[in-house]
Motif scaffolding. Structure first.
Motif, PDB file in Angstrom:
ATOM      1  N   THR A  70       0.843  -1.185   0.000  1.00 39.30           N
ATOM      2  CA  THR A  70       0.000   0.000   0.000  1.00 39.30           C
ATOM      3  C   THR A  70       0.882   1.240   0.000  1.00 39.30           C
ATOM      4  OG1 THR A  70      -1.681  -1.183   1.253  1.00 39.30           O
ATOM      5  CG2 THR A  70      -1.834   1.202   1.227  1.00 39.30           C
ATOM      6  N   ARG A  80       1.796   5.210   0.535  1.00 42.47           N
ATOM      7  CA  ARG A  80       1.464   6.193   1.561  1.00 42.47           C
ATOM      8  C   ARG A  80       0.285   7.057   1.130  1.00 42.47           C
ATOM      9  NH1 ARG A  80       5.864  10.386   3.847  1.00 42.47           N
ATOM     10  NH2 ARG A  80       6.750   8.511   4.732  1.00 42.47           N
ATOM     11  N   GLU A  85      -2.184   6.301  -0.767  1.00 41.63           N
ATOM     12  CA  GLU A  85      -3.437   5.546  -0.657  1.00 41.63           C
ATOM     13  C   GLU A  85      -3.964   5.607   0.776  1.00 41.63           C
ATOM     14  OE1 GLU A  85      -3.744   1.736  -3.247  1.00 41.63           O
ATOM     15  OE2 GLU A  85      -1.635   1.925  -2.633  1.00 41.63           O
ATOM     16  N   LEU A  86      -3.073   5.403   1.729  1.00 38.27           N
ATOM     17  CA  LEU A  86      -3.467   5.492   3.134  1.00 38.27           C
ATOM     18  C   LEU A  86      -3.954   6.891   3.482  1.00 38.27           C
ATOM     19  CD1 LEU A  86      -0.518   3.512   4.762  1.00 38.27           C
ATOM     20  CD2 LEU A  86      -2.895   2.749   4.537  1.00 38.27           C
ATOM     21  N   LYS A 114      -7.434   7.601   1.985  1.00 35.37           N
ATOM     22  CA  LYS A 114      -8.483   6.799   2.629  1.00 35.37           C
ATOM     23  C   LYS A 114      -8.711   7.197   4.090  1.00 35.37           C
ATOM     24  CE  LYS A 114      -9.773   2.148   3.909  1.00 35.37           C
ATOM     25  NZ  LYS A 114      -9.312   0.832   4.195  1.00 35.37           N
ATOM     26  N   TYR A 122       2.367   8.615   8.606  1.00 35.94           N
ATOM     27  CA  TYR A 122       2.828   7.437   7.875  1.00 35.94           C
ATOM     28  C   TYR A 122       4.336   7.440   7.678  1.00 35.94           C
ATOM     29  CZ  TYR A 122      -2.151   7.467   6.970  1.00 35.94           C
ATOM     30  OH  TYR A 122      -3.510   7.510   7.125  1.00 35.94           O
ATOM     31  N   VAL A 155       6.012   4.365   6.197  1.00 36.22           N
ATOM     32  CA  VAL A 155       5.654   3.944   4.840  1.00 36.22           C
ATOM     33  C   VAL A 155       6.386   4.868   3.880  1.00 36.22           C
ATOM     34  CG1 VAL A 155       3.768   3.578   3.195  1.00 36.22           C
ATOM     35  CG2 VAL A 155       3.360   3.221   5.644  1.00 36.22           C
TER      36      VAL A 155
END
Length: 108
Positions: free
Chosen positions: A2, A4, A6-7, A10, A99, A102
């Protein structure tokens, strides 16, 4: 794997939009339509953020985050031409903090 971003999109961006909507509505008395324009979302989405229907948080914003959010709101209110995406470096600050473990592939 995944990414960063994308996190961020979301989990974090909806919470940021919720907080900015509240600040701009409560502190700066902006209309839902004005806020929607600044955040590049619909007036209906702003209404849902203000009611707590959208943007349920995966985490709580701490003092440092709130300072960044208030600065963002001030800039959005002050400059009639600025939009949320124009504040990318501030968004990246909030993302980096959340994050940090990530890897990020975007350089601002």
């Amino acid at each position: 794997m995944t990414l960063r971003c994308e996190l961020f999109v979301k989990e974090t961006l909806p919470s940021i939009r919720r907080e900015l909507s509240k600040i701009l509505y409560d502190n700066y008395k902006m209309s839902q339509e004005e806020i929607a324009d600044k955040l590049s979302i619909t007036q209906s989405a702003v209404s849902q953020y203000l009611k707590g229907i959208r943007g349920k948080s995966y985490f709580e914003f701490d003092k440092e985050d709130k300072i960044i959010l208030i600065k963002m709101a001030e800039l959005l209110k002050k400059d009639k031409n600025i939009k949320l995406l124009d504040l990318q470096s501030m968004l990246c600050q909030l993302c980096e903090k959340r994050y940090k473990y990530v890897r990020c592939y975007i350089k601002v």
